[in-house]
Design a protein around this motif. Structure first.
Motif, PDB file in Angstrom:
ATOM      1  N   LYS A 185      -5.006   0.595  -8.770  1.00 30.19           N
ATOM      2  CA  LYS A 185      -4.088  -0.542  -8.715  1.00 30.19           C
ATOM      3  C   LYS A 185      -2.976  -0.321  -9.724  1.00 30.19           C
ATOM      4  O   LYS A 185      -3.228   0.025 -10.870  1.00 30.19           O
ATOM      5  N   GLU A 186      -1.762  -0.521  -9.270  1.00 28.00           N
ATOM      6  CA  GLU A 186      -0.607  -0.485 -10.151  1.00 28.00           C
ATOM      7  C   GLU A 186       0.051  -1.851 -10.051  1.00 28.00           C
ATOM      8  O   GLU A 186      -0.340  -2.659  -9.217  1.00 28.00           O
ATOM      9  N   LYS A 187       1.014  -2.126 -10.878  1.00 24.16           N
ATOM     10  CA  LYS A 187       1.632  -3.451 -10.983  1.00 24.16           C
ATOM     11  C   LYS A 187       1.600  -4.263  -9.699  1.00 24.16           C
ATOM     12  O   LYS A 187       0.888  -5.245  -9.590  1.00 24.16           O
ATOM     13  N   ASP A 188       2.367  -3.875  -8.725  1.00 21.37           N
ATOM     14  CA  ASP A 188       2.486  -4.661  -7.498  1.00 21.37           C
ATOM     15  C   ASP A 188       2.061  -3.887  -6.259  1.00 21.37           C
ATOM     16  O   ASP A 188       2.449  -4.206  -5.154  1.00 21.37           O
ATOM     17  N   LYS A 189       1.249  -2.847  -6.454  1.00 19.20           N
ATOM     18  CA  LYS A 189       0.853  -2.045  -5.293  1.00 19.20           C
ATOM     19  C   LYS A 189      -0.526  -1.440  -5.472  1.00 19.20           C
ATOM     20  O   LYS A 189      -1.059  -1.355  -6.576  1.00 19.20           O
ATOM     21  N   ILE A 190      -1.079  -1.034  -4.354  1.00 17.79           N
ATOM     22  CA  ILE A 190      -2.316  -0.265  -4.318  1.00 17.79           C
ATOM     23  C   ILE A 190      -1.914   1.157  -3.957  1.00 17.79           C
ATOM     24  O   ILE A 190      -1.243   1.386  -2.950  1.00 17.79           O
ATOM     25  N   LEU A 191      -2.302   2.107  -4.786  1.00 15.60           N
ATOM     26  CA  LEU A 191      -1.980   3.514  -4.557  1.00 15.60           C
ATOM     27  C   LEU A 191      -3.236   4.218  -4.070  1.00 15.60           C
ATOM     28  O   LEU A 191      -4.212   4.367  -4.807  1.00 15.60           O
ATOM     29  N   ILE A 211       0.858  -1.184   0.000  1.00 14.32           N
ATOM     30  CA  ILE A 211       0.000   0.000   0.000  1.00 14.32           C
ATOM     31  C   ILE A 211       0.890   1.229   0.000  1.00 14.32           C
ATOM     32  O   ILE A 211       1.773   1.378   0.834  1.00 14.32           O
ATOM     33  N   LYS A 212       0.660   2.103  -0.965  1.00 13.54           N
ATOM     34  CA  LYS A 212       1.367   3.378  -1.057  1.00 13.54           C
ATOM     35  C   LYS A 212       0.325   4.484  -1.010  1.00 13.54           C
ATOM     36  O   LYS A 212      -0.817   4.267  -1.387  1.00 13.54           O
ATOM     37  N   LEU A 213       0.728   5.651  -0.552  1.00 14.85           N
ATOM     38  CA  LEU A 213      -0.184   6.794  -0.464  1.00 14.85           C
ATOM     39  C   LEU A 213       0.336   7.959  -1.293  1.00 14.85           C
ATOM     40  O   LEU A 213       1.542   8.221  -1.292  1.00 14.85           O
ATOM     41  N   THR A 214      -0.577   8.650  -1.941  1.00 12.12           N
ATOM     42  CA  THR A 214      -0.206   9.889  -2.618  1.00 12.12           C
ATOM     43  C   THR A 214       0.077  10.949  -1.558  1.00 12.12           C
ATOM     44  O   THR A 214      -0.287  10.788  -0.383  1.00 12.12           O
ATOM     45  N   PHE A 215       0.690  12.033  -1.964  1.00 17.45           N
ATOM     46  CA  PHE A 215       0.945  13.156  -1.056  1.00 17.45           C
ATOM     47  C   PHE A 215      -0.382  13.649  -0.467  1.00 17.45           C
ATOM     48  O   PHE A 215      -0.492  13.903   0.730  1.00 17.45           O
ATOM     49  N   ASN A 230     -11.912   3.761 -15.249  1.00 22.71           N
ATOM     50  CA  ASN A 230     -10.560   3.319 -15.591  1.00 22.71           C
ATOM     51  C   ASN A 230     -10.074   2.301 -14.568  1.00 22.71           C
ATOM     52  O   ASN A 230     -10.687   1.273 -14.384  1.00 22.71           O
ATOM     53  N   ASN A 231      -9.008   2.600 -13.899  1.00 24.85           N
ATOM     54  CA  ASN A 231      -8.435   1.664 -12.936  1.00 24.85           C
ATOM     55  C   ASN A 231      -8.599   2.191 -11.503  1.00 24.85           C
ATOM     56  O   ASN A 231      -7.755   1.976 -10.665  1.00 24.85           O
ATOM     57  N   LYS A 232      -9.704   2.889 -11.258  1.00 28.40           N
ATOM     58  CA  LYS A 232      -9.940   3.473  -9.937  1.00 28.40           C
ATOM     59  C   LYS A 232     -11.117   2.778  -9.258  1.00 28.40           C
ATOM     60  O   LYS A 232     -12.102   2.422  -9.894  1.00 28.40           O
ATOM     61  N   PHE A 233     -10.962   2.605  -7.932  1.00 23.70           N
ATOM     62  CA  PHE A 233     -11.945   1.878  -7.143  1.00 23.70           C
ATOM     63  C   PHE A 233     -12.213   2.624  -5.842  1.00 23.70           C
ATOM     64  O   PHE A 233     -11.394   3.411  -5.389  1.00 23.70           O
TER      65      PHE A 233
END
Length: 72
Positions: free
Chosen positions: A59-65, A4-8, A39-42
């Protein structure tokens, strides 16, 4: 579980809205509902006591942003 990663923006909002990283991890790993918005947003929803946490993510390759999160 995916990383899990977070945007600023999300980092600022979790502080402002008093959302713990543990609550986010619980919501992502065991959501009450998941809705595909475009698109790719949930959107994930998870109940905690009498509050509902909503998380907008992509969702990106190996992470949730995580884009943003808030209490309903």
């Amino acid at each position: 579980m995916e990383r899990i990663k977070l945007t600023f923006h999300a980092k600022n909002r979790i502080k402002e809205r008093k959302i713990s990283k543990e609550e986010m991890e619980i919501a992502v790993s065991n959501p009450d509902s998941i809705k595909h918005i475009f698109n790719n947003k949930f959107i994930i929803r998870k109940s905690f006591n009498k509050k509902i946490l909503e998380i907008v993510y992509t969702k990106e390759k190996d992470k949730i942003l995580i884009i943003t999160c808030y209490w309903l």
